[in-house]
Design a protein around this motif. Structure first.
Motif, PDB file in Angstrom:
ATOM      1  N   PRO A  25       0.831  -1.207   0.000  1.00 36.04           N
ATOM      2  CA  PRO A  25       0.000   0.000   0.000  1.00 36.04           C
ATOM      3  C   PRO A  25       0.862   1.252   0.000  1.00 36.04           C
ATOM      4  N   ARG A  26       0.514   2.194  -0.853  1.00 37.52           N
ATOM      5  CA  ARG A  26       1.281   3.426  -1.005  1.00 37.52           C
ATOM      6  C   ARG A  26       0.613   4.546  -0.221  1.00 37.52           C
ATOM      7  N   LYS A  27       1.415   5.278   0.518  1.00 34.94           N
ATOM      8  CA  LYS A  27       0.905   6.386   1.308  1.00 34.94           C
ATOM      9  C   LYS A  27       0.853   7.640   0.443  1.00 34.94           C
ATOM     10  N   ILE A  28      -0.284   8.306   0.479  1.00 32.87           N
ATOM     11  CA  ILE A  28      -0.470   9.503  -0.333  1.00 32.87           C
ATOM     12  C   ILE A  28       0.269  10.666   0.320  1.00 32.87           C
ATOM     13  N   SER A  29       1.035  11.389  -0.482  1.00 38.84           N
ATOM     14  CA  SER A  29       1.831  12.487   0.051  1.00 38.84           C
ATOM     15  C   SER A  29       0.962  13.723   0.276  1.00 38.84           C
ATOM     16  N   LYS A  30       1.562  14.695   0.951  1.00 39.68           N
ATOM     17  CA  LYS A  30       0.846  15.933   1.261  1.00 39.68           C
ATOM     18  C   LYS A  30       0.582  16.749   0.000  1.00 39.68           C
ATOM     19  N   ASP A  31       1.540  16.745  -0.928  1.00 34.24           N
ATOM     20  CA  ASP A  31       1.351  17.500  -2.169  1.00 34.24           C
ATOM     21  C   ASP A  31       0.223  16.913  -3.009  1.00 34.24           C
ATOM     22  N   GLU A  32       0.139  15.585  -3.058  1.00 34.04           N
ATOM     23  CA  GLU A  32      -0.938  14.955  -3.818  1.00 34.04           C
ATOM     24  C   GLU A  32      -2.302  15.279  -3.219  1.00 34.04           C
ATOM     25  N   LEU A  33      -2.375  15.258  -1.891  1.00 34.11           N
ATOM     26  CA  LEU A  33      -3.635  15.632  -1.252  1.00 34.11           C
ATOM     27  C   LEU A  33      -3.998  17.083  -1.545  1.00 34.11           C
ATOM     28  N   GLY A  34      -2.987  17.962  -1.542  1.00 30.57           N
ATOM     29  CA  GLY A  34      -3.256  19.359  -1.859  1.00 30.57           C
ATOM     30  C   GLY A  34      -3.720  19.549  -3.290  1.00 30.57           C
ATOM     31  N   ASN A  35      -3.121  18.794  -4.228  1.00 25.64           N
ATOM     32  CA  ASN A  35      -3.544  18.899  -5.626  1.00 25.64           C
ATOM     33  C   ASN A  35      -4.969  18.408  -5.816  1.00 25.64           C
ATOM     34  N   VAL A  36      -5.301  17.300  -5.157  1.00 21.48           N
ATOM     35  CA  VAL A  36      -6.662  16.768  -5.272  1.00 21.48           C
ATOM     36  C   VAL A  36      -7.665  17.732  -4.655  1.00 21.48           C
TER      37      VAL A  36
END
Length: 329
Positions: free
Chosen positions: A199-210
């Motif tokens: 399982p891959r942990k979603i980074s903070k930047d990806e959460l911000g982009n979404v």
């Protein structure tokens, strides 16, 4: 040919034929000879399958004879691994403990309120709350309480409870590694069954982009949406386009007229010598004067009174150099 067909291994159920004892009489010298030999052997195998099909009992139909294929004799491998057994839900465990048998229900049920047959579930279903005009009061009802609103609230609670139970069953299935495939594809943090991907942990930047994409998904681009506490404005790397106002006015509304006048003045200054053709105007004047003189019967020649063409005052002289005029003493 018959001897060759007897050595073929036929699996009519899978429409497959093979010849494991094939050998070339001589080694092919080129690729073309190899392809030709393979095509010949493939034609023989297809002919053997066709002969076996025509030997099966057939039945007549409007489209031609039909045959029933026998059971396959060759076991083909699976593309995907076998799915893991799904753990039973709480209701299935309870039903098995109590001996409750699952029975199939009819999709259409008779509705006593409307006197017609309706669906059991879905739109225009039986015993729909919208079809009940009057609800009998009970002794346990509180005074002043709306019975229709109470029904809606109870239904909402039932739906929430059912959804909670569904999530609980999915968690149990995830522990056993037997989640449905569509749920696995939707859950990005869970690996697909049979794969070893961690399982891959979603980074903070990806959460911000979404979050930024979701905020800009509205018609106003998120301008009038309520911001969450601590939410930063979405990033906008590109330049914003600027448009002139639609209504004309003294302020920003006059920019369009000023811009149009600027372009027109620039064009006029560049092509000012082409606006009026002086030579053409003089020729037209002389022609009209000649016609007028002939009609009046004048004896004087019109050529004497013709105007001479002058140089255009707008054109600059092409001669360059020092002036020949002397200084006045």
């Amino acid at each position: 040919m018959e001897m060759a067909q007897e050595s073929y291994e036929l699996d009519v159920g899978n429409l497959m034929a093979s010849y494991p004892h094939h050998s070339f009489a001589s080694t092919p010298s080129s690729r073309e000879e190899l392809v030709k030999e393979c095509l010949q052997e493939g034609t023989k195998l297809v002919q053997a399958i066709a002969d076996a099909l025509f030997n099966l009992p057939s039945t007549e139909s409007p489209d031609g004879p039909l045959v029933q294929l026998p059971q396959p004799t060759t076991r083909l491998p699976r593309e995907k691994p076998l799915p893991r057994p799904k753990p039973p839900t709480k209701w299935e465990v309870f039903a098995k403990k109590k001996g409750i048998q699952k029975r199939k229900k009819d999709k259409v049920v008779f509705d006593d309120q409307t006197g017609s047959w309706k669906r059991r579930h879905g739109y225009d279903r039986v015993n729909d709350d919208k079809d009940v005009p009057i609800i009998d009061a009970k002794a346990t009802d509180e005074p002043g309480q709306d019975p229709f609103a109470k029904r809606q609230e109870e239904k909402k609670k039932r739906v929430e409870k059912q959804e909670k139970n569904r999530y609980s069953n999915l968690k149990e299935a995830a522990k056993a590694g037997a989640l449905p495939s569509h749920v696995q594809l939707a859950a990005t943090a869970l690996p697909i069954t049979g794969s070893q991907a961690a399982p891959r942990k979603i980074s903070k930047d990806e959460l911000g982009n979404v979050a930024g994409m979701a905020a800009n998904a509205t018609a106003s681009g998120g301008k009038f949406d309520k911001k969450l506490p601590g939410e930063k404005p979405p990033k906008h790397d590109k330049k914003y386009r600027k448009f002139l106002p639609v209504a004309e006015g003294s302020g920003m509304g006059s920019l369009e007229r000023q811009q149009t006048e600027k372009v027109l003045n620039k064009f006029m200054a560049k092509n000012s010598h082409e606006i009026l053709n002086v030579q053409k105007a003089i020729n037209m004047y002389n022609v009209k004067k000649d016609k007028k003189g002939r009609s009046q019967g004048g004896k004087s020649s019109s050529t004497d009174n013709k105007l001479k063409a002058r140089k255009s005052p707008y054109k600059k002289s092409s001669t360059k150099g020092p002036s020949n005029k002397g200084k006045s003493k």
